[in-house]
Design a protein around this motif. Structure first.
Motif, PDB file in Angstrom:
ATOM      1  N   LEU A 160      56.852  25.366  42.987  1.00  0.00           N
ATOM      2  CA  LEU A 160      57.535  25.979  41.848  1.00  0.00           C
ATOM      3  C   LEU A 160      56.544  26.686  40.919  1.00  0.00           C
ATOM      4  CD1 LEU A 160      60.202  23.259  41.053  1.00  0.00           C
ATOM      5  CD2 LEU A 160      60.620  25.574  41.930  1.00  0.00           C
ATOM      6  N   LEU A 161      55.393  26.059  40.690  1.00  0.00           N
ATOM      7  CA  LEU A 161      54.359  26.701  39.867  1.00  0.00           C
ATOM      8  C   LEU A 161      53.848  27.977  40.531  1.00  0.00           C
ATOM      9  CD1 LEU A 161      52.323  23.600  38.654  1.00  0.00           C
ATOM     10  CD2 LEU A 161      53.707  25.140  37.248  1.00  0.00           C
ATOM     11  N   LEU A 162      53.625  27.911  41.841  1.00  0.00           N
ATOM     12  CA  LEU A 162      53.156  29.094  42.570  1.00  0.00           C
ATOM     13  C   LEU A 162      54.202  30.210  42.507  1.00  0.00           C
ATOM     14  CD1 LEU A 162      50.951  30.336  44.372  1.00  0.00           C
ATOM     15  CD2 LEU A 162      52.173  29.402  46.337  1.00  0.00           C
ATOM     16  N   ALA A 163      55.464  29.855  42.724  1.00  0.00           N
ATOM     17  CA  ALA A 163      56.531  30.862  42.665  1.00  0.00           C
ATOM     18  C   ALA A 163      56.606  31.473  41.262  1.00  0.00           C
ATOM     19  CB  ALA A 163      57.870  30.231  43.046  1.00  0.00           C
ATOM     20  N   PHE A 164      56.477  30.634  40.239  1.00  0.00           N
ATOM     21  CA  PHE A 164      56.503  31.152  38.865  1.00  0.00           C
ATOM     22  C   PHE A 164      55.363  32.140  38.624  1.00  0.00           C
ATOM     23  CE2 PHE A 164      54.907  30.962  34.518  1.00  0.00           C
ATOM     24  CZ  PHE A 164      56.008  31.492  33.847  1.00  0.00           C
ATOM     25  N   VAL A 165      54.166  31.772  39.048  1.00  0.00           N
ATOM     26  CA  VAL A 165      53.006  32.647  38.832  1.00  0.00           C
ATOM     27  C   VAL A 165      53.181  33.968  39.592  1.00  0.00           C
ATOM     28  CG1 VAL A 165      50.517  32.909  39.210  1.00  0.00           C
ATOM     29  CG2 VAL A 165      51.423  30.758  38.323  1.00  0.00           C
ATOM     30  N   VAL A 166      53.656  33.888  40.826  1.00  0.00           N
ATOM     31  CA  VAL A 166      53.836  35.103  41.631  1.00  0.00           C
ATOM     32  C   VAL A 166      54.896  36.009  40.997  1.00  0.00           C
ATOM     33  CG1 VAL A 166      54.717  35.964  43.844  1.00  0.00           C
ATOM     34  CG2 VAL A 166      53.017  34.139  43.807  1.00  0.00           C
ATOM     35  N   PHE A 167      56.047  35.434  40.630  1.00  0.00           N
ATOM     36  CA  PHE A 167      57.098  36.258  40.031  1.00  0.00           C
ATOM     37  C   PHE A 167      56.708  36.749  38.637  1.00  0.00           C
ATOM     38  CE2 PHE A 167      59.846  34.138  43.239  1.00  0.00           C
ATOM     39  CZ  PHE A 167      60.229  35.301  43.897  1.00  0.00           C
ATOM     40  N   ASN A 168      55.954  35.929  37.918  1.00  0.00           N
ATOM     41  CA  ASN A 168      55.466  36.362  36.615  1.00  0.00           C
ATOM     42  C   ASN A 168      54.542  37.572  36.761  1.00  0.00           C
ATOM     43  OD1 ASN A 168      55.021  35.934  33.665  1.00  0.00           O
ATOM     44  ND2 ASN A 168      52.925  35.644  34.383  1.00  0.00           N
ATOM     45  N   GLU A 169      53.714  37.559  37.779  1.00  0.00           N
ATOM     46  CA  GLU A 169      52.813  38.694  38.016  1.00  0.00           C
ATOM     47  C   GLU A 169      53.597  39.955  38.348  1.00  0.00           C
ATOM     48  OE1 GLU A 169      49.836  39.978  41.530  1.00  0.00           O
ATOM     49  OE2 GLU A 169      49.435  37.997  40.656  1.00  0.00           O
ATOM     50  N   LYS A 170      54.659  39.805  39.131  1.00  0.00           N
ATOM     51  CA  LYS A 170      55.456  40.963  39.524  1.00  0.00           C
ATOM     52  C   LYS A 170      56.311  41.501  38.374  1.00  0.00           C
ATOM     53  CE  LYS A 170      55.579  39.940  44.414  1.00  0.00           C
ATOM     54  NZ  LYS A 170      54.436  40.787  44.618  1.00  0.00           N
ATOM     55  N   LEU A 171      56.797  40.598  37.500  1.00  0.00           N
ATOM     56  CA  LEU A 171      57.710  40.993  36.425  1.00  0.00           C
ATOM     57  C   LEU A 171      57.043  41.076  35.055  1.00  0.00           C
ATOM     58  CD1 LEU A 171      60.725  38.752  37.491  1.00  0.00           C
ATOM     59  CD2 LEU A 171      60.384  41.172  37.982  1.00  0.00           C
ATOM     60  N   SER A 172      55.801  40.639  34.952  1.00  0.00           N
ATOM     61  CA  SER A 172      55.048  40.635  33.688  1.00  0.00           C
ATOM     62  C   SER A 172      55.819  39.953  32.558  1.00  0.00           C
ATOM     63  CB  SER A 172      54.684  42.061  33.272  1.00  0.00           C
ATOM     64  OG  SER A 172      53.885  42.664  34.255  1.00  0.00           O
ATOM     65  N   LEU A 173      56.246  38.713  32.803  1.00  0.00           N
ATOM     66  CA  LEU A 173      57.020  37.965  31.810  1.00  0.00           C
ATOM     67  C   LEU A 173      56.147  37.469  30.660  1.00  0.00           C
ATOM     68  CD1 LEU A 173      59.223  35.903  34.289  1.00  0.00           C
ATOM     69  CD2 LEU A 173      59.872  37.951  33.022  1.00  0.00           C
ATOM     70  N   ILE A 174      55.109  36.730  31.004  1.00  0.00           N
ATOM     71  CA  ILE A 174      54.174  36.231  29.991  1.00  0.00           C
ATOM     72  C   ILE A 174      52.758  36.495  30.484  1.00  0.00           C
ATOM     73  CG2 ILE A 174      55.741  34.447  29.105  1.00  0.00           C
ATOM     74  CD1 ILE A 174      54.159  32.381  30.679  1.00  0.00           C
ATOM     75  N   PRO A 175      51.826  36.683  29.564  1.00  0.00           N
ATOM     76  CA  PRO A 175      50.449  36.950  30.004  1.00  0.00           C
ATOM     77  C   PRO A 175      49.802  35.679  30.573  1.00  0.00           C
ATOM     78  CG  PRO A 175      50.596  36.980  27.599  1.00  0.00           C
ATOM     79  CD  PRO A 175      51.985  36.797  28.117  1.00  0.00           C
ATOM     80  N   LEU A 176      49.333  35.772  31.792  1.00  0.00           N
ATOM     81  CA  LEU A 176      48.603  34.695  32.457  1.00  0.00           C
ATOM     82  C   LEU A 176      47.344  35.275  33.076  1.00  0.00           C
ATOM     83  CD1 LEU A 176      51.340  32.732  34.465  1.00  0.00           C
ATOM     84  CD2 LEU A 176      50.136  31.956  32.441  1.00  0.00           C
ATOM     85  N   VAL A 177      46.314  34.470  33.137  1.00  0.00           N
ATOM     86  CA  VAL A 177      45.104  34.919  33.814  1.00  0.00           C
ATOM     87  C   VAL A 177      45.389  35.013  35.313  1.00  0.00           C
ATOM     88  CG1 VAL A 177      43.522  34.009  32.081  1.00  0.00           C
ATOM     89  CG2 VAL A 177      44.206  32.566  33.988  1.00  0.00           C
TER      90      VAL A 177
END
Length: 135
Positions: A85-102
């Protein structure tokens, strides 16, 4: 004809997919630097490269489903799902630019998936001498 039992290989498949995902994530910045030096005009990254993220997620999903059917420790299954779930969140966050993450945020859940698949394969498969019953 011999059939392949994917359930018995789910930890190998899951750990391999997670390791390839990790290599994919580590290699991405280097490939873009090389591409920038070779090609000055064009898209930032090839579309197929971005689709690999989703392919690894799908493979990992099914590996975790199969692993959960055979593991002797329920907490290992939960740990695998949390990492996924964490991996999916990070991947989708990168694609959708939801919140800034390193960019490196993807390494932690990918390493977690690798670790828990290997741990499960080594210590939590019923029928082996090291079967770890739920306690």
């Amino acid at each position: 004809m011999k059939t392949i039992n994917l359930t018995s290989k789910s930890d190998v498949i899951g750990a391999t997919a997670s390791a390839l995902c990790l290599v994919h994530c580590v290699a991405t910045p280097f490939l873009f630097v090389v591409q920038a030096g070779v090609v000055s005009v064009g898209e930032g990254r090839p579309q197929w490269w971005g689709i690999l993220d989703l392919v690894f997620l799908v493979i990992s999903f099914f590996a975790i489903v199969w692993t959960n059917k055979t593991t002797a420790k329920r907490w290992v299954g939960f740990a695998l799902w949390i990492c996924w779930l964490l991996l999916a969140f990070v991947v989708f966050n990168e694609k959708l630019s939801l919140i800034p993450l390193v960019e490196e945020a993807v390494y932690i859940p990918a390493l977690g998936l690798i670790f828990f698949h290997i741990y499960n394969r080594k210590y939590c498969q019923c029928g082996q001498k090291n079967c770890c019953a739920d306690t």
